[in-house]
Design an enzyme around this catalytic site. Structure first.
Site, short mmCIF file in Angstrom:
data_model
loop_
_atom_site.label_atom_id
_atom_site.label_comp_id
_atom_site.label_asym_id
_atom_site.label_seq_id
_atom_site.Cartn_x
_atom_site.Cartn_y
_atom_site.Cartn_z
N GLU A 104 18.65 -17.54 -6.72
CA GLU A 104 18.19 -16.23 -7.17
C GLU A 104 17.52 -16.33 -8.55
O GLU A 104 16.48 -15.72 -8.80
CB GLU A 104 19.37 -15.23 -7.18
CG GLU A 104 19.06 -13.84 -7.70
CD GLU A 104 17.90 -13.13 -7.01
OE1 GLU A 104 17.43 -13.58 -5.97
OE2 GLU A 104 17.43 -12.12 -7.58
N ARG A 149 4.12 -0.29 -4.71
CA ARG A 149 3.79 -0.75 -3.37
C ARG A 149 2.53 -1.62 -3.35
O ARG A 149 2.11 -2.10 -2.29
CB ARG A 149 3.59 0.44 -2.43
CG ARG A 149 4.83 1.31 -2.33
CD ARG A 149 4.59 2.49 -1.43
NE ARG A 149 4.49 2.08 -0.04
CZ ARG A 149 5.51 1.93 0.79
NH1 ARG A 149 6.73 2.18 0.37
NH2 ARG A 149 5.32 1.55 2.02
N TRP A 157 -2.30 -3.01 -1.66
CA TRP A 157 -1.89 -4.42 -1.73
C TRP A 157 -2.70 -5.09 -0.64
O TRP A 157 -2.52 -4.85 0.54
CB TRP A 157 -0.39 -4.56 -1.46
CG TRP A 157 0.12 -5.95 -1.66
CD1 TRP A 157 0.46 -6.54 -2.83
CD2 TRP A 157 0.35 -6.94 -0.64
NE1 TRP A 157 0.88 -7.84 -2.61
CE2 TRP A 157 0.83 -8.11 -1.28
CE3 TRP A 157 0.20 -6.95 0.75
CZ2 TRP A 157 1.16 -9.27 -0.59
CZ3 TRP A 157 0.53 -8.12 1.44
CH2 TRP A 157 1.00 -9.25 0.77
N HIS A 168 19.58 -37.24 -3.64
CA HIS A 168 19.05 -37.53 -2.30
C HIS A 168 17.54 -37.35 -2.22
O HIS A 168 16.99 -37.29 -1.13
CB HIS A 168 19.77 -36.67 -1.26
CG HIS A 168 21.23 -36.95 -1.18
ND1 HIS A 168 21.74 -38.13 -0.71
CD2 HIS A 168 22.31 -36.21 -1.58
CE1 HIS A 168 23.06 -38.11 -0.79
NE2 HIS A 168 23.43 -36.95 -1.32
N LYS A 204 6.46 -4.31 -4.32
CA LYS A 204 7.90 -4.09 -4.26
C LYS A 204 8.39 -3.87 -2.83
O LYS A 204 9.46 -4.32 -2.47
CB LYS A 204 8.25 -2.87 -5.12
CG LYS A 204 9.72 -2.56 -5.16
CD LYS A 204 10.29 -2.83 -6.53
CE LYS A 204 11.78 -2.81 -6.54
NZ LYS A 204 12.35 -4.14 -6.75
N GLU A 208 8.69 -15.73 -9.80
CA GLU A 208 7.88 -14.56 -9.43
C GLU A 208 7.29 -13.83 -10.62
O GLU A 208 6.24 -13.21 -10.50
CB GLU A 208 8.62 -13.60 -8.49
CG GLU A 208 9.80 -12.87 -9.07
CD GLU A 208 10.48 -11.96 -8.04
OE1 GLU A 208 11.70 -11.85 -8.08
OE2 GLU A 208 9.79 -11.36 -7.22
N LYS A 231 13.60 -15.44 -9.46
CA LYS A 231 13.24 -14.51 -10.53
C LYS A 231 12.24 -15.15 -11.47
O LYS A 231 11.24 -14.57 -11.84
CB LYS A 231 14.50 -14.15 -11.30
CG LYS A 231 14.95 -12.79 -11.52
CD LYS A 231 15.01 -11.71 -10.53
CE LYS A 231 14.43 -11.82 -9.18
NZ LYS A 231 15.05 -10.99 -8.16
N CYS A 252 0.84 -1.19 0.00
CA CYS A 252 0.00 0.00 0.00
C CYS A 252 0.88 1.25 0.00
O CYS A 252 1.90 1.31 0.66
CB CYS A 252 -0.95 0.09 1.19
SG CYS A 252 -2.11 -1.27 1.25
N ASN A 297 -1.62 2.87 5.31
CA ASN A 297 -0.69 1.79 4.94
C ASN A 297 -0.24 1.14 6.25
O ASN A 297 0.22 1.83 7.15
CB ASN A 297 0.51 2.38 4.19
CG ASN A 297 1.71 1.42 4.16
OD1 ASN A 297 2.83 1.84 4.34
ND2 ASN A 297 1.45 0.16 3.94
N GLY A 298 -0.38 -0.17 6.34
CA GLY A 298 0.04 -0.89 7.54
C GLY A 298 -0.98 -1.94 7.91
O GLY A 298 -1.86 -2.26 7.10
C1 F6R Z 1 12.52 -10.51 -5.49
C2 F6R Z 1 12.36 -9.38 -4.61
C3 F6R Z 1 12.10 -9.63 -3.17
C4 F6R Z 1 12.87 -8.62 -2.32
C5 F6R Z 1 12.48 -8.78 -0.85
C6 F6R Z 1 13.26 -7.85 0.06
O1 F6R Z 1 12.76 -10.11 -6.80
O2 F6R Z 1 12.41 -8.25 -5.04
O3 F6R Z 1 12.42 -10.93 -2.81
O4 F6R Z 1 14.23 -8.83 -2.48
O5 F6R Z 1 11.12 -8.50 -0.69
O6 F6R Z 1 13.08 -6.52 -0.30
P1 F6R Z 1 14.08 -5.40 0.15
O7 F6R Z 1 15.38 -5.64 -0.52
O8 F6R Z 1 13.44 -4.11 -0.26
O9 F6R Z 1 14.21 -5.53 1.65
#
Ligand code: F6R
Length: 586
Positions: free
Chosen positions: A458, A26, A72, A481, A581, A465, A462, A2, A98-99
């Site tokens: 990683e 957000r 969100w 295993h 994000k 998601e 990617k 949010c 927001n919260g």
């Molecule tokens: C994946 C991604 C998330 C963030 C995670 C932490 O692509 O973006 O896994 O890495 O939510 O976010 P930050 O770095 O903002 O603490």
């Protein structure tokens, strides 16, 4: 999770809408806006991405006071009823939040008993219903005393020319312009409107107009805060010819590296690194979530190779359950692109309370995490708009490399300059062709050894998601295993191999997959002969760099593979479903 914005000035609708576009990272489940002109409210609401709100808005190019919100969803589904702003029962007070209000059910129960009616299921509507028809500081103080949880609140009333606000554990900033005043979850909203801003602390509340800002602290004392200058260079609003921000941001990794090389040679930065070097610690903890956690794993591998002390990398949301030995001798390095991740913030408080030396690596020097750390090391990547983190991961790893080398007393500038010259983003045609095939599969495995296993994690994150393909990363040696039970001709396995020393072992594991009919794809920086190449169904080669930078070199192509696969599936890689994000709830 949010985003909120409040604005006092001209062209309210269009300026609030621009703010919403900037806050969309957000959350994009729904958005809404309320504008006060005279003593009337006009409200707009729409479910879905912010763009859906635009056609509903009737532009009135005159002065007004307004609030806007992009959601969100946490409590309550995605519906117009749950869309912010929410209103007091009499309809005279409107708020955006927001919260998460943890005691909202109890509060709601009491309000229902008093005859209040609720339109939706959100915790935020409960706050709105706690307000009587008169909005003033006493009322705000009374309401916030009832709330348990996190909140950034902006509130307006038909009877007032102020925007009221309150903050606890969710980010909130006030922007000060010549012709307008603003409040928002992120100061990037102020670019073009304000040249300075005030960072609010937990417990702060108050009100502001175009003429004055009145802030009370958690002890109900009026306080004065020094505005900080707004840094305009951070913003990243133009696609600059790219189809999506994600692709643009992958390529911006090189710019981030250049900036890091420049800034980390400066006297000010070396002074910061020197302060860190002079701290006494005998253990290092690296802490983060998601991609930032993976950067921490890369940092852990650098530090374990360099130092003779224990180095641990921990997931922020898990650290409090682990009964770890965190004390004055523990260096705790928190990694967070946004600097606002609630899990990372809680872990930071936890380590601080145990006496840990708390340091951060963030992309946002104004953020809560950067503020709470004794030293913040910026990653200088510029704003990351796409939800999936790319350039920030790259830059976090580079900063971890610099910290390691500085503490060890080894030069980092020359190796980084060399790496900059050798960066390889992979061949688009090869990656697109692989992506078009991958788009047809339902599950994918990534395997690797040592740092390649971290890269596998990683790359897998990617892919899942932004493409919604099930993917999992496994250490190559672990397949036999258990996981190998899942391998058949419907399962591609992406083998990551950048370390000569363990290549033969990884190759053996790849052969075990081949023998079970699995499709084999190799991502490598090594020179491999034709016979080995034939064992794979697809090979992606990128230029070799020094061993420390191999994970960064190879991840660029793997990020692009995820990107091209999402595009091949007709998905928007910048706004994957269910994600936001900045994850400001635990
Ligand atoms: C994946 C991604 C998330 C963030 C995670 C932490 O692509 O973006 O896994 O890495 O939510 O976010 P930050 O770095 O903002 O603490």
């Amino acid at each position: 999770m949010c985003g909120i914005i409040g604005y006092i000035g001209g062209n309210v609708e269009s300026n609030l809408y621009l703010g919403l576009e900037r806050l969309e990272y957000r959350g994009y489940d729904s958005s809404g806006m309320v504008i006060k002109r005279g003593s009337n409210f006009t409200t707009y609401k729409a479910t879905g991405v912010v763009e859906k709100l635009k056609p509903t808005i009737k532009e009135v190019a005159t002065f007004g006071i307004g609030l806007a919100h992009t959601r969100w969803a946490t409590h309550g589904g995605i519906s117009i009823e749950n869309c912010h702003p929410h209103f007091s029962s009499c309809g005279d007070t409107a708020l955006v939040h927001n919260g998460i209000i943890e005691n909202y059910e109890e509060l709601k129960g009491d309000l229902i008993k008093k005859g209040k009616y609720f339109y939706g299921q959100t915790d935020s509507e409960v706050i709105a219903k706690l307000f009587d028809c008169k909005l003033n500081i006493n009322n705000l103080r009374r309401v916030r005393e009832k709330l348990i949880g996190s909140y950034a609140l902006a509130i307006i009333s038909k009877n007032s020319d102020y925007i009221y606000f309150a903050k606890n554990k969710s980010p909130l900033y006030i922007g000060l312009g010549n012709d307008c005043a603003l409040i928002a979850s992120d100061p990037s909203c102020f670019v073009g409107f304000a040249d300075s801003y005030i960072t609010l602390e937990d417990g702060d509340y108050g009100k502001f107009s175009k003429k004055e800002v009145i802030i009370y602290d958690k002890n109900n004392k009026i306080i004065k805060k020094q505005p900080e200058k707004l840094d305009f260079s951070f913003i990243n609003e133009e696609l600059s010819g790219y189809s999506h921000f994600m692709l643009k941001e992958i390529y911006q990794s090189r710019i981030a590296l250049e900036k890091i090389i420049e800034v980390y040679q400066s006297y000010a930065m070396k002074e910061k690194l020197e302060i860190l070097k002079n701290k006494e610690f005998d253990r290092i903890y690296l802490i983060g979530c998601g991609t930032a956690y993976h950067a921490g794993l890369i940092g852990e591998s650098y530090m374990r190779d360099a130092f003779n002390i224990d180095v641990f990398c921990e997931i922020a949301s898990e650290i409090i359950y682990k009964n770890l030995n965190i004390d004055e001798k523990s260096l705790c390095i928190f990694i967070s692109q946004s600097g606002e991740t609630a899990d990372t913030l809680s872990a930071l408080e936890y380590c601080k309370n145990r006496g840990g030396i708390v340091v951060s690596i963030t992309n946002t020097e104004y953020s809560s995490i950067a503020h709470k750390a004794i030293l913040n090391f910026p990653i200088l990547a510029g704003q990351e708009k796409a939800v999936a983190s790319t350039k920030a991961y790259f830059a976090q790893c580079i900063v971890l490399y610099i910290i390691t080398n500085y503490l060890k007393g080894i030069d980092y500038i020359f190796p980084l300059q060399n790496f900059k010259r050798q960066i390889d983003f992979g061949d688009d045609n090869i990656l697109k062709s692989l992506a078009s095939k991958l788009a047809n599969f339902e599950k994918v495995f990534f395997i690797g050894r040592k740092r390649d296993y971290i890269t596998a994690k990683e790359a897998s994150l990617k892919l899942k998601e932004i493409t919604y393909i099930f993917s999992s990363a496994e250490p190559s040696g672990e397949l036999k295993h258990g996981v190998i039970a899942l391998i058949d001709k419907t399962v591609p396995v992406i083998v990551i191999a950048t370390d000569e020393k363990v290549f033969n072992k990884t190759l053996n594991n790849a052969c075990e997959i081949k023998a079970r009919g699995g499709k084999l794809i190799l991502f490598t920086t090594l020179n491999i002969d034709n016979e080995i190449e034939k064992a794979f169904d697809f090979v992606v080669k990128v230029n070799k760099v020094s061993q420390a930078f191999m994970p960064l070199q190879i991840i660029l192509s793997l990020q692009k593979l995820a990107y091209f696969t999402a595009v091949a599936k007709g998905l928007d890689p910048d706004k994957p479903r269910n994600l936001a994000k900045s994850v400001t709830v635990e």
